[in-house]
Design an enzyme around this catalytic site. Structure first.
Site, PDB file in Angstrom:
ATOM      1  CB  ALA A  60      -0.931   0.007   1.208  1.00  0.00           C
ATOM      2  CE1 TYR A  61       3.206   1.635   4.541  1.00  0.00           C
ATOM      3  CE2 TYR A  61       5.437   0.787   4.332  1.00  0.00           C
ATOM      4  CZ  TYR A  61       4.326   1.030   5.100  1.00  0.00           C
ATOM      5  OH  TYR A  61       4.333   0.673   6.428  1.00  0.00           O
ATOM      6  CB  SER A  62       4.086   5.215  -2.958  1.00  0.00           C
ATOM      7  OG  SER A  62       4.472   6.292  -2.132  1.00  0.00           O
ATOM      8  CB  SER A  63      -0.403   3.185  -5.387  1.00  0.00           C
ATOM      9  OG  SER A  63      -1.314   4.068  -4.761  1.00  0.00           O
ATOM     10  CE  LYS A  86       3.991  -3.138   7.579  1.00  0.00           C
ATOM     11  NZ  LYS A  86       4.923  -2.401   6.683  1.00  0.00           N
TER      12      LYS A  86
END
Length: 351
Positions: A60-63, A86
């Protein structure tokens, strides 16, 4: 650098880990940082040279861009590294593009492997609770990934105490691979994790990875009572994660941090990180950085040993209200408490 076993696994990880939430700068995480590939490679080199072996990211970090950049800079250097990522948060606009369903977990694991350019994820973590998917489905999906060789160990993040225990018991009852760790928010700004999550850790033998150990920068020393940071910064009422529970206690804590740091010729951040590394149950503290100087400064915490007096001062100034049923156990059952309960209540027995 010290290395500690991750829970009841045989995997050893460095007491400081490197977090890559600043990689990419896409969407809402742009305010955290926008580290590009060149700078990311330099930061990773510094971490490896310092002995860090655990690198933490998320799909999810920066898609997904954080994983992509990390995959580029790993450049085949994964033999001595533990790569953690994750799954849980939205990765698209469809109805099945988030959560902890078998569909989402397996699809996202395969996508993360491609972005990271690796054959197996060392630690795959459930990024957040999903109250709509049966835990049997979630834990079975993780079990499938481990047995297929795509994942080596599994963990959870941001679960409550009862949610964590339910997940572990679901695995035990079905003979699925067990959780070995939890990743939690824990800092001198907020010691909420001590109510349930740290006792569960000690009782169940879980490893603990700490995210945002400096409370989003609040404990770096640049935020002081009645002062505006020289380089600017958010006001406390603009803070979303973590939310500030007690502004006065925060500033009091910062004053003690700064005083200890100045006496040592160190930074407040180093002292805050060293405090965490000495707390019960902690395996590794995740540090992030937007630039090289920030990273190298924080690395000093790995070698810092606080004195008993320094710890006592920090413990006292940051102590939170003892909530029910813990105050009742302190008053009525102190003679028969075990190590998990005393990790919290012990600090209040002298009061």
């Amino acid at each position: 650098m010290e290395y500690r076993l991750l829970g009841r696994s045989g995997l050893k990880v460095s007491t400081l880990s490197f977090g890559t939430a600043t990689f990419g700068g896409v969407g809402g995480l742009a305010k955290w940082g926008a580290t590009d590939t060149t700078e990311a490679r330099r930061l990773l080199d510094i971490c490896i040279e310092a002995g860090i072996n655990l690198i933490d990211t998320s799909n999810a970090y920066s898609s997904g861009r954080s994983e992509e950049i990390l995959g580029e800079v790993l450049d085949g250097r994964t033999a001595d590294l533990v790569i953690a990522t994750k799954v849980r948060f939205p990765m698209g606009s469809g109805p099945n593009d988030e959560g902890l369903s078998r569909h989402h977990i397996i699809r996202q694991c395969e996508a993360s492997l491609k972005r990271l350019r690796i054959e197996a994820i060392d630690l795959y973590q459930l990024h957040e609770w999903d109250g709509q998917t049966p835990l049997e489905e979630t834990m079975e999906a993780l079990d499938t990934l481990v047995r297929s060789g795509k994942v080596r160990y599994v963990g959870a993040s941001n679960f409550s105490g009862w949610q964590l225990m339910k997940a572990m018991e679901t695995s035990r009852a079905n003979r699925f691979v067990p959780l070995v760790s939890q990743q939690i928010y824990y800092s001198l700004e907020s010691r909420d994790a001590e109510y349930e999550l740290i006792p569960v850790t000690l009782d169940q033998g879980l490893g603990v990875l700490v995210w945002s150990p400096l409370a989003g920068g609040l404990l770096s020393g640049k935020y002081r009572r009645g002062q505006t940071p020289a380089e600017g910064g958010r006001h406390l009422n603009d803070w979303h994660e973590p939310p500030i529970a007690d502004e006065n206690r925060l500033y009091d804590t910062i004053e003690v941090l700064v005083a200890i740091a100045e006496a040592r010729g160190a930074s407040a951040a180093e002292v805050a990180l060293a405090w965490l590394l000495g707390r019960p149950g902690i395996t590794s503290v995740i540090i992030g950085a937007r630039h090289e100087h920030q990273l190298t400064r924080n690395l000093g915490a790995a070698e810092m040993k606080l004195t008993d007096d320094e710890r006592s001062r920090l413990d006292a100034v940051s102590l939170q209200r003892l909530i029910y049923p813990h105050w009742h156990q302190r008053d009525s059952a102190a003679a028969r408490l075990g190590a998990p309960e005393l990790s919290l209540i012990g600090s209040y027995l002298k009061r």
